[in-house]
Design a protein around this motif. Structure first.
Motif, PDB file in Angstrom:
ATOM      1  N   ALA A  49       0.847  -1.198   0.000  1.00 38.30           N
ATOM      2  CA  ALA A  49       0.000   0.000   0.000  1.00 38.30           C
ATOM      3  C   ALA A  49       0.882   1.247   0.000  1.00 38.30           C
ATOM      4  O   ALA A  49       2.009   1.223   0.481  1.00 38.30           O
ATOM      5  CB  ALA A  49      -0.888  -0.011   1.222  1.00 38.30           C
ATOM      6  N   LEU A  50       0.343   2.321  -0.576  1.00 40.90           N
ATOM      7  CA  LEU A  50       1.084   3.587  -0.622  1.00 40.90           C
ATOM      8  C   LEU A  50       0.822   4.367   0.660  1.00 40.90           C
ATOM      9  O   LEU A  50      -0.325   4.648   0.994  1.00 40.90           O
ATOM     10  CB  LEU A  50       0.612   4.396  -1.829  1.00 40.90           C
ATOM     11  CG  LEU A  50       1.279   5.745  -2.069  1.00 40.90           C
ATOM     12  CD1 LEU A  50       2.711   5.553  -2.550  1.00 40.90           C
ATOM     13  CD2 LEU A  50       0.491   6.542  -3.099  1.00 40.90           C
ATOM     14  N   THR A  51       1.868   4.684   1.375  1.00 45.60           N
ATOM     15  CA  THR A  51       1.679   5.521   2.560  1.00 45.60           C
ATOM     16  C   THR A  51       2.434   6.827   2.352  1.00 45.60           C
ATOM     17  O   THR A  51       3.583   6.823   1.924  1.00 45.60           O
ATOM     18  CB  THR A  51       2.212   4.834   3.840  1.00 45.60           C
ATOM     19  OG1 THR A  51       3.500   4.303   3.555  1.00 45.60           O
ATOM     20  CG2 THR A  51       1.307   3.739   4.326  1.00 45.60           C
ATOM     21  N   SER A  58      -1.380  15.943  -1.534  1.00 41.73           N
ATOM     22  CA  SER A  58      -1.836  15.241  -2.730  1.00 41.73           C
ATOM     23  C   SER A  58      -0.635  14.664  -3.444  1.00 41.73           C
ATOM     24  O   SER A  58       0.494  15.144  -3.303  1.00 41.73           O
ATOM     25  CB  SER A  58      -2.605  16.186  -3.659  1.00 41.73           C
ATOM     26  OG  SER A  58      -1.697  17.003  -4.360  1.00 41.73           O
ATOM     27  N   TYR A  59      -0.886  13.600  -4.200  1.00 41.44           N
ATOM     28  CA  TYR A  59       0.203  12.906  -4.877  1.00 41.44           C
ATOM     29  C   TYR A  59      -0.318  12.427  -6.216  1.00 41.44           C
ATOM     30  O   TYR A  59      -1.402  11.874  -6.300  1.00 41.44           O
ATOM     31  CB  TYR A  59       0.656  11.718  -4.026  1.00 41.44           C
ATOM     32  CG  TYR A  59       1.749  10.913  -4.670  1.00 41.44           C
ATOM     33  CD1 TYR A  59       3.083  11.285  -4.515  1.00 41.44           C
ATOM     34  CD2 TYR A  59       1.457   9.789  -5.432  1.00 41.44           C
ATOM     35  CE1 TYR A  59       4.092  10.557  -5.103  1.00 41.44           C
ATOM     36  CE2 TYR A  59       2.466   9.059  -6.037  1.00 41.44           C
ATOM     37  CZ  TYR A  59       3.776   9.449  -5.869  1.00 41.44           C
ATOM     38  OH  TYR A  59       4.766   8.730  -6.462  1.00 41.44           O
ATOM     39  N   PHE A  60       0.461  12.655  -7.264  1.00 41.14           N
ATOM     40  CA  PHE A  60       0.027  12.241  -8.596  1.00 41.14           C
ATOM     41  C   PHE A  60       1.208  11.606  -9.331  1.00 41.14           C
ATOM     42  O   PHE A  60       2.310  12.157  -9.347  1.00 41.14           O
ATOM     43  CB  PHE A  60      -0.464  13.471  -9.376  1.00 41.14           C
ATOM     44  CG  PHE A  60      -0.854  13.164 -10.783  1.00 41.14           C
ATOM     45  CD1 PHE A  60      -2.090  12.610 -11.071  1.00 41.14           C
ATOM     46  CD2 PHE A  60       0.040  13.406 -11.823  1.00 41.14           C
ATOM     47  CE1 PHE A  60      -2.436  12.310 -12.381  1.00 41.14           C
ATOM     48  CE2 PHE A  60      -0.309  13.116 -13.130  1.00 41.14           C
ATOM     49  CZ  PHE A  60      -1.549  12.563 -13.403  1.00 41.14           C
ATOM     50  N   GLY A  61       0.969  10.458  -9.945  1.00 37.14           N
ATOM     51  CA  GLY A  61       2.004   9.824 -10.759  1.00 37.14           C
ATOM     52  C   GLY A  61       2.610   8.613 -10.076  1.00 37.14           C
ATOM     53  O   GLY A  61       2.260   8.263  -8.954  1.00 37.14           O
ATOM     54  N   GLY A  62       3.509   7.960 -10.811  1.00 38.86           N
ATOM     55  CA  GLY A  62       4.301   6.895 -10.217  1.00 38.86           C
ATOM     56  C   GLY A  62       3.651   5.525 -10.204  1.00 38.86           C
ATOM     57  O   GLY A  62       2.530   5.323 -10.658  1.00 38.86           O
ATOM     58  N   ASP A  63       4.405   4.573  -9.686  1.00 39.56           N
ATOM     59  CA  ASP A  63       3.958   3.190  -9.622  1.00 39.56           C
ATOM     60  C   ASP A  63       3.140   2.950  -8.355  1.00 39.56           C
ATOM     61  O   ASP A  63       3.561   2.228  -7.453  1.00 39.56           O
ATOM     62  CB  ASP A  63       5.171   2.248  -9.645  1.00 39.56           C
ATOM     63  CG  ASP A  63       5.843   2.230 -10.998  1.00 39.56           C
ATOM     64  OD1 ASP A  63       5.138   2.400 -12.003  1.00 39.56           O
ATOM     65  OD2 ASP A  63       7.065   2.070 -11.047  1.00 39.56           O
ATOM     66  N   THR A  64       1.983   3.570  -8.293  1.00 41.97           N
ATOM     67  CA  THR A  64       1.130   3.386  -7.113  1.00 41.97           C
ATOM     68  C   THR A  64       0.513   1.981  -7.160  1.00 41.97           C
ATOM     69  O   THR A  64       0.465   1.357  -8.229  1.00 41.97           O
ATOM     70  CB  THR A  64      -0.005   4.435  -7.117  1.00 41.97           C
ATOM     71  OG1 THR A  64      -0.695   4.308  -8.347  1.00 41.97           O
ATOM     72  CG2 THR A  64       0.540   5.837  -6.972  1.00 41.97           C
TER      73      THR A  64
END
Ligand SMILES: Cc1cc2nc3c(=O)[nH]c(=O)nc-3n(C[C@H](O)[C@H](O)[C@H](O)COP(=O)(O)OP(=O)(O)OC[C@H]3O[C@@H](n4cnc5c(N)ncnc54)[C@H](O)[C@@H]3O)c2cc1C
Length: 360
Positions: A49-51, A58-64
């Motif tokens: 999980a992304l923490t 806020s967070y946008f992009g990447g290998d979530t």
């Protein structure tokens, strides 16, 4: 545009009777209609999980996890049965909207599992305490290139990018700093000064070994070529790790640091890469490097702006807000469909007689 030879190799010269696509995860305009894509249990290979730290709003992009969970399901051997025919027909479908995929063609669809295009050259955007921060995910720099790359230079010109040594994008060598988090502590500018600072995790011996590494790399001359070639042939017989630890007797902690960089550059470690290849990577002298905020995502944005101008609609290429609906508009010649993982590509019937390919 593709050359005539390339078009032929890809089979684009052949008449298209019907190419269509199965509406599964691929043509749901990001809806990923398959159940369970947003993180239920997929066994031990489930992405973590992304923490985010509390200061990141806020967070946008990447290998979530959402982005890669479908790939994990493919890896786990799941089959994907749901889907309906969308009837879409394209001359070319490219799986992956990285720098290699962003191609001008007459009728082309690009599919990518991420929330943004660019692949390795993607940006990550965060809002921290109300401040918008654009950072590089992986691919950072454009290097200066020689005159033999006239076509690349032409592309820069066509895109209106100034990559001359006086360009605003050119980084002064002193602007290049990399800070490493080692043993729970940030070491500032590790490569240049941090490694022998008071906070260095390295003993004096390891620091001296590291100095010796750079002494060899920086003093190396690529001439006379006949002699260098003979040396390279020898170094090609042993790994970079053997060259560092057995030939030079340097501490494995130095190898460990170099290994990190080599993995990033080659996707292979110092134990796999030949000494000749590693050597080539670390010698070379001064060169100009260019960087946009968010690294080479800037280049990807310039390409997309040229292919689909309505997505930025005249805004600044780097800081403008990309209209993601415009990327996949049916009016475009080039369509980019994000959050769409391709799980299957196959000919309908036998490869020899089939005149189209199905993509799921
Ligand atoms: C850590 C790192 C640092 C780098 N630094 C630099 C640098 O500073 N300068 C430089 O010039 N180069 C750098 N590179 C190399 C450069 O980033 C790559 O060579 C280049 O971006 C590759 O582009 P690509 O389009 O071939 O592949 P990718 O960028 O990998 O794009 C492929 C895309 O396809 C997607 N995809 C794959 N399978 C599927 C599927 N089944 N369905 C949907 N989508 C799929 C992937 O998720 C990805 O988004 C770096 C690479 C890495 C890893």
């Amino acid at each position: 545009m593709l050359s005539a030879r390339e078009r032929k190799r890809l089979g684009l010269d052949r008449p298209i009777t019907r190419r269509d696509f199965i509406k599964g995860m691929m043509v749901g305009a990001g809806s990923l209609v398959l159940s369970g894509c947003s993180g239920s249990t997929f066994g031990s290979d489930t992405p973590p999980a992304l923490t985010l730290p509390p200061s990141v709003h806020s967070y946008f992009g990447g290998d979530t996890p959402d982005t890669i969970s479908t790939c994990h399901r493919v890896h786990n051997g799941e089959s994907f049965d749901q889907g309906e025919d969308t009837g879409e027909i394209y001359d070319l479908v490219v799986v992956g909207a990285g720098l290699g995929g962003l191609t001008p063609e007459e009728k082309i669809l690009l599919l990518d599992n991420h929330v943004d295009f660019g692949g390795d050259a993607q940006r990550n955007e965060l809002t921290v305490k109300g401040q918008r921060i654009i950072v590089t995910q992986a691919c950072d720099y454009q290097w200066a290139i020689g005159s033999e790359y006239a076509q690349v230079k032409k592309l820069w010109d066509d895109l209106g990018i100034d990559l001359s040594p006086t360009s605003d994008l050119a980084l002064a060598p002193e602007a290049y700093h990399e800070h490493l988090f080692v043993n729970g502590e940030w070491i500032r500018d590790f490569w240049e000064t941090g490694y022998n600072s008071v906070s260095s995790p390295w003993s004096k011996q390891v620091q001296d070994d590291y100095d010796a590494f750079w002494e060899i790399m920086e003093s190396f001359k690529w001439e006379p070529w006949a002699q260098v070639k003979a040396e390279l042939a020898e170094w090609d017989k042993i790994s970079f790790k053997e060259w560092m630890e057995d030939v030079n007797g340097w501490d494995p902690q130095v190898t460990h640091l170099i290994d990190m960089w080599v993995r990033s550059d080659y996707g292979a470690g110092v134990d796999t890469l030949s000494a000749a290849c590693g050597f080539w990577n670390f010698t070379g002298g001064d060169f100009v490097r260019y960087k946009w905020p968010g690294g080479m995502s800037g280049f990807a944005r310039h390409l997309v702006n040229a292919l689909i101008p309505q997505a930025l609609n005249g805004q600044d290429v780097i800081t403008g807000n990309m209209d993601r609906n415009a990327l996949d508009s049916s009016e475009n010649n080039v369509r980019i469909r994000l959050e769409s993982t391709v799980v299957e590509v196959r000919h309908e019937g036998s490869a020899e007689s089939s005149d189209h390919v199905l993509i799921k």
